[in-house]
Write an enzyme that holds these catalytic residues in place. Sequence first.
Site, short mmCIF file in Angstrom:
data_model
loop_
_atom_site.label_atom_id
_atom_site.label_comp_id
_atom_site.label_asym_id
_atom_site.label_seq_id
_atom_site.Cartn_x
_atom_site.Cartn_y
_atom_site.Cartn_z
N THR A 14 0.70 -1.24 0.27
CA THR A 14 -0.09 -0.14 0.09
C THR A 14 0.85 1.10 -0.12
O THR A 14 0.60 2.33 -0.86
CB THR A 14 -0.94 -0.15 1.18
OG1 THR A 14 -1.55 -1.34 1.20
CG2 THR A 14 -1.97 1.26 1.31
N LYS A 106 8.25 1.86 12.04
CA LYS A 106 8.25 2.14 13.36
C LYS A 106 8.74 0.78 14.24
O LYS A 106 9.14 0.91 15.31
CB LYS A 106 6.83 2.83 13.94
CG LYS A 106 5.64 1.82 13.60
CD LYS A 106 4.94 2.46 12.39
CE LYS A 106 3.98 1.59 11.55
NZ LYS A 106 2.96 1.91 11.15
N GLU A 130 10.60 10.32 9.11
CA GLU A 130 9.50 10.94 9.36
C GLU A 130 8.20 10.36 9.34
O GLU A 130 7.38 10.49 10.08
CB GLU A 130 9.54 12.36 8.31
CG GLU A 130 8.42 13.37 8.58
CD GLU A 130 8.44 14.22 9.76
OE1 GLU A 130 7.86 13.81 10.61
OE2 GLU A 130 9.23 15.01 10.00
N VAL A 133 6.01 7.91 12.38
CA VAL A 133 5.21 8.53 13.36
C VAL A 133 4.39 9.61 12.67
O VAL A 133 4.90 10.48 12.05
CB VAL A 133 6.05 8.91 14.74
CG1 VAL A 133 5.01 9.33 15.92
CG2 VAL A 133 7.03 7.93 15.29
N ILE A 137 2.44 14.22 9.09
CA ILE A 137 2.75 15.29 10.17
C ILE A 137 4.24 15.58 10.24
O ILE A 137 4.72 14.63 10.49
CB ILE A 137 2.18 15.10 11.42
CG1 ILE A 137 0.57 14.81 11.32
CG2 ILE A 137 2.20 16.35 12.38
CD1 ILE A 137 0.08 14.05 12.75
N GLY A 188 -6.68 1.88 3.94
CA GLY A 188 -5.07 1.57 3.89
C GLY A 188 -4.46 2.22 5.12
O GLY A 188 -3.31 2.60 5.15
N GLU A 191 -2.20 -1.94 9.91
CA GLU A 191 -1.18 -2.67 9.32
C GLU A 191 -1.63 -4.00 9.04
O GLU A 191 -2.72 -4.46 8.95
CB GLU A 191 -0.48 -2.96 10.90
CG GLU A 191 0.04 -1.79 11.50
CD GLU A 191 0.99 -1.00 10.82
OE1 GLU A 191 1.97 -1.73 10.24
OE2 GLU A 191 0.78 0.12 10.47
N ASP A 202 1.56 -0.71 17.81
CA ASP A 202 1.63 0.11 16.71
C ASP A 202 2.05 1.63 17.62
O ASP A 202 3.10 2.19 17.12
CB ASP A 202 0.90 0.41 15.81
CG ASP A 202 1.32 1.59 14.77
OD1 ASP A 202 2.02 1.23 13.84
OD2 ASP A 202 0.72 2.63 14.91
N LYS A 206 5.46 3.77 18.18
CA LYS A 206 5.73 5.25 17.93
C LYS A 206 6.21 5.98 19.12
O LYS A 206 7.00 6.91 19.09
CB LYS A 206 4.33 5.69 17.20
CG LYS A 206 4.01 5.13 15.86
CD LYS A 206 2.82 5.38 15.33
CE LYS A 206 2.36 4.92 14.01
NZ LYS A 206 1.01 4.92 13.66
N1 HSE Z 1 -1.41 1.43 11.29
C1 HSE Z 1 -0.81 2.62 11.17
C2 HSE Z 1 -1.98 3.61 11.99
C3 HSE Z 1 -0.28 3.40 9.99
O1 HSE Z 1 -3.05 3.22 11.88
O2 HSE Z 1 -1.72 4.54 12.58
C4 HSE Z 1 0.41 4.52 10.25
O3 HSE Z 1 1.56 4.37 10.88
#
Ligand code: HSE
Length: 333
Positions: A14, A106, A130, A133, A137, A188, A191, A202, A206
């Site tokens: 993706t 990450k 960048e 995380v 942004i 999209g 994960e 996740d 981060k």
């Molecule tokens: N799976 C992560 C989220 C993707 O939903 O934030 C972006 O890092």
Amino acid sequence: MMQTVGIALLGVGTIGSAVLRTIAAEREALAQRTGFALEVRWGLARHPERVVQAGLPEWAATTSIDPILEDPTVAVVVEAMGGEEPAATYLKRALTAGKHVVTANKEALSKHFAELVDTARRHQRALLFEASVGAGIPLMASLRQLLMVNRIYRIRGIVNGTTNYILTVMAEEGMPYQEALREAQRLGYAEPDPTADVEGYDAAYKLSILASLAAGRHIRPDYVERRGITTVTPDQILDARARGGAMKLIAQAELFDGSWHLSVQPVFVPGSDLLAHVRLNLNAIELTGDRVGTVVLYGPGAGPAPTASALIADTIDAVRFGAALLPTLELPA
Ligand code: HSE
């Protein structure tokens, strides 16, 4: 004068496909704005036909990292495969082979941060992340700037787009959990294995990256006290909304009594708090420093286009600044 930058893309899922689409669509504008012409020389995937489907010629497809590392025309390795391995090994090998590295990963970064920064420093190459995380942004750029003058002692925010999307549509539309998750996957955000999102892993990766930068040393993700959103009931979500607030997955790192305390957990956020109003795949991160006070960064934290935007900007910065942007990260004894 225009300079051509050879790129190898690891992973054409993706995010990787979005990088290719963006480079193709913006090639001339990017060259005009930056003076760099980006050329994707390789696409690495487990199945070579995926590379061709993503729009690269057949000769660019590889299932092995070796030809990439041996190709002197590759200046930057852009990693969008995700997962700890083989990504972490590929990143170290790329730096050792003299390539700049740009990554959205990450998990690999948070588990191998000190080692990767050290490898980049020893080989005087860029390691930019960048996209890892907050996707689109400019969080790392802001942190880099703030950390020059400030001691950042508190980080608090919403750093996972998938769970924030799920909690939002469950609250606002009464959508069932499974349907909301499927929708986040379709868009999209999620994960490949959404357990990483919904169980808070996740967000913990981060938070570990952000806190490591603030602390100036590697704070591993297993140090984060973690709870995901799977224990939150639809009633709790609707009740929070009825009370004018929201259930949110909040990541928080705070320095007190000389130690960092890190947590990721679903909590009730009252309507008076900015974070209660962060909807869908948006993320918001509050950074508190001793000089600057509290700064809030807000924007799309998940999704192919914002992530590709950060990866491509980092690719240009890697060539422009090389090792100069490496963070200061004390190595473990
Ligand atoms: N799976 C992560 C989220 C993707 O939903 O934030 C972006 O890092």
